[in-house]
Scaffold this motif. Structure first.
Motif, PDB file in Angstrom:
ATOM      1  N   LEU A 147      38.856  39.282  28.701  1.00  0.00           N
ATOM      2  CA  LEU A 147      38.369  39.913  29.851  1.00  0.00           C
ATOM      3  C   LEU A 147      39.727  41.021  29.873  1.00  0.00           C
ATOM      4  O   LEU A 147      41.024  41.361  29.571  1.00  0.00           O
ATOM      5  CB  LEU A 147      38.459  39.308  31.526  1.00  0.00           C
ATOM      6  CG  LEU A 147      37.929  37.843  31.131  1.00  0.00           C
ATOM      7  CD1 LEU A 147      38.773  37.122  32.863  1.00  0.00           C
ATOM      8  CD2 LEU A 147      36.374  38.509  31.834  1.00  0.00           C
ATOM      9  N   ASP A 149      41.678  42.148  32.460  1.00  0.00           N
ATOM     10  CA  ASP A 149      43.574  42.259  32.283  1.00  0.00           C
ATOM     11  C   ASP A 149      44.246  41.656  31.455  1.00  0.00           C
ATOM     12  O   ASP A 149      44.831  41.497  31.204  1.00  0.00           O
ATOM     13  CB  ASP A 149      43.486  41.736  33.862  1.00  0.00           C
ATOM     14  CG  ASP A 149      42.614  40.281  33.913  1.00  0.00           C
ATOM     15  OD1 ASP A 149      42.156  40.034  32.832  1.00  0.00           O
ATOM     16  OD2 ASP A 149      43.105  39.170  34.830  1.00  0.00           O
ATOM     17  N   ASP A 163      32.267  42.950  36.165  1.00  0.00           N
ATOM     18  CA  ASP A 163      33.184  41.535  36.651  1.00  0.00           C
ATOM     19  C   ASP A 163      32.280  40.606  36.803  1.00  0.00           C
ATOM     20  O   ASP A 163      31.248  40.444  37.359  1.00  0.00           O
ATOM     21  CB  ASP A 163      33.938  42.502  38.117  1.00  0.00           C
ATOM     22  CG  ASP A 163      34.786  43.662  38.318  1.00  0.00           C
ATOM     23  OD1 ASP A 163      35.013  44.252  36.832  1.00  0.00           O
ATOM     24  OD2 ASP A 163      35.284  44.699  38.904  1.00  0.00           O
ATOM     25  N   GLU A 207      41.937  28.933  39.385  1.00  0.00           N
ATOM     26  CA  GLU A 207      42.853  30.557  40.545  1.00  0.00           C
ATOM     27  C   GLU A 207      41.838  30.837  41.108  1.00  0.00           C
ATOM     28  O   GLU A 207      40.648  30.611  41.389  1.00  0.00           O
ATOM     29  CB  GLU A 207      42.471  31.891  39.376  1.00  0.00           C
ATOM     30  CG  GLU A 207      43.857  31.254  37.825  1.00  0.00           C
ATOM     31  CD  GLU A 207      44.026  32.543  37.310  1.00  0.00           C
ATOM     32  OE1 GLU A 207      44.147  33.998  38.246  1.00  0.00           O
ATOM     33  OE2 GLU A 207      44.375  32.834  36.120  1.00  0.00           O
ATOM     34  N   THR A 268      37.064  37.303  41.280  1.00  0.00           N
ATOM     35  CA  THR A 268      36.282  38.222  40.258  1.00  0.00           C
ATOM     36  C   THR A 268      37.552  38.501  39.743  1.00  0.00           C
ATOM     37  O   THR A 268      38.269  39.513  40.485  1.00  0.00           O
ATOM     38  CB  THR A 268      35.493  39.233  41.212  1.00  0.00           C
ATOM     39  OG1 THR A 268      34.628  38.731  42.074  1.00  0.00           O
ATOM     40  CG2 THR A 268      35.045  40.220  39.916  1.00  0.00           C
ATOM     41  N   PHE A 269      37.026  38.238  38.478  1.00  0.00           N
ATOM     42  CA  PHE A 269      38.036  39.083  37.283  1.00  0.00           C
ATOM     43  C   PHE A 269      37.079  40.273  36.859  1.00  0.00           C
ATOM     44  O   PHE A 269      36.030  40.607  36.192  1.00  0.00           O
ATOM     45  CB  PHE A 269      38.465  37.554  36.213  1.00  0.00           C
ATOM     46  CG  PHE A 269      39.222  36.700  36.759  1.00  0.00           C
ATOM     47  CD1 PHE A 269      39.982  36.782  37.148  1.00  0.00           C
ATOM     48  CD2 PHE A 269      38.215  35.220  36.655  1.00  0.00           C
ATOM     49  CE1 PHE A 269      40.972  35.900  37.785  1.00  0.00           C
ATOM     50  CE2 PHE A 269      38.975  34.317  37.491  1.00  0.00           C
ATOM     51  CZ  PHE A 269      40.606  35.160  38.030  1.00  0.00           C
TER      52      PHE A 269
END
Length: 297
Positions: A147, A149, A163, A207, A268-269
């Motif tokens: 992902l 991040d 995303d 999360e 949402t990542f």
């Protein structure tokens, strides 16, 4: 014979084949006098006469003929191999090793590779399913998928997916036994199917985010898995609530096999990125892979 004299051997082959110092010198791009000096030096080192010279022609001696028959095929093989190597610059080939999580392989890597690889039979791909956020340099991977991040700042990253939104889901049969949770606090009274990841040193926290307020919930349940597909299977079988990428559950939600809950809290990542250490010396195969995987909104 020292390697620096291989050019002298090539010069001999050219003269013997052409039967002329003039024509051989033109092909080699040297002067006739320089070529004559090269051949005389070669003969002196070998202590053998290799060419018979007349005013009209040049022909190999018995020793020269033997040397020509030995050398000419070798130089042809070298020329052929150099030509093949040149083709590799134009025709992508080689093995690419990639480490990735299972979900990225199922949803991004394999669908794109399935279309790409038939057109590039000389590209080989090795994929390792790994949730450990491996050091791709130390473990000699060509690239990894994470992902956005999770990608280290010193890596080159190429977005390969949109995303990713999370869904919290359970089967109707499960919610027939326990009322769907309406708040995060109510998750404590539910069987939650956990995911164990090596990078977290234990069970992954769920999360959530709402109105800028972030919460990491530690949940409990009867089952723990180390991959998403098993969690989805257990949720479909009614064993509890699952925390999954929404695209894994979307079809089942649409058909009513799963029910989505806590939607206003689901985060949402940043989507998946292909990452690798350097643009330098990137192979043609890697360039083809990057373009095939690159996300275009």
């Amino acid at each position: 014979m020292p390697r620096e004299n291989y050019n002298d051997l090539l010069a001999f082959v050219m003269v013997a084949r052409e039967g002329s110092f003039t024509r051989a010198a033109a092909q080699l791009g040297v002067s006739q006098s320089a070529l004559s000096h090269t051949i005389r030096s070669l003969e002196a080192r070998l202590a053998l006469r290799l060419l018979t010279r007349t005013t009209r022609s040049v022909s190999p001696t018995e020793a020269g003929e033997r040397l020509l028959l030995t050398l000419a095929p070798r130089f042809e093989e070298i020329d052929a191999e150099l030509a093949a190597l040149s083709e590799l610059r134009e025709k992508p080939a080689g093995t690419l090793r990639i480490t990735s999580a299972e979900h990225a392989v199922d949803t991004v890597l394999w669908p794109r590779l399935e279309r790409l690889l038939p057109d590039y039979p000389d590209i080989k791909v090795e994929i390792t399913i790994d949730y450990g956020l491996s050091d791709i340099v130390a473990q000699r991977y060509d690239a990894g998928v994470r992902l956005g991040d999770q990608v280290a700042k010193d890596m080159i990253a190429v977005r390969i997916a949109p995303d990713m939104r999370i869904a919290v889901v359970g089967a109707p049969a499960y919610f027939a036994r326990k009322a769907p949770p309406r708040t995060l606090q109510e998750l404590a009274g539910h069987d939650c199917i956990n995911l164990r990841l090596p990078t977290y040193g234990g069970l992954m926290a769920w999360e959530f985010i709402k109105d800028g307020h972030e919460v990491k919930a530690r949940v409990e349940g009867q089952l723990v898995f180390n991959n998403g597909s098993q969690i989805l299977r257990a949720a479909l079988a009614g064993f509890g609530i699952a925390y999954l990428p929404e695209d894994m559950a979307r079809e089942h939600i649409a058909t009513g096999r799963l029910v989505s809950v806590l939607e206003d809290w689901c985060p949402t990542f940043p989507g998946y990125h292909l990452y690798y250490p350097s643009r330098r010396q990137s192979s043609g195969a890697m360039a083809v892979l990057i373009e095939a995987l690159r996300y275009r909104a």
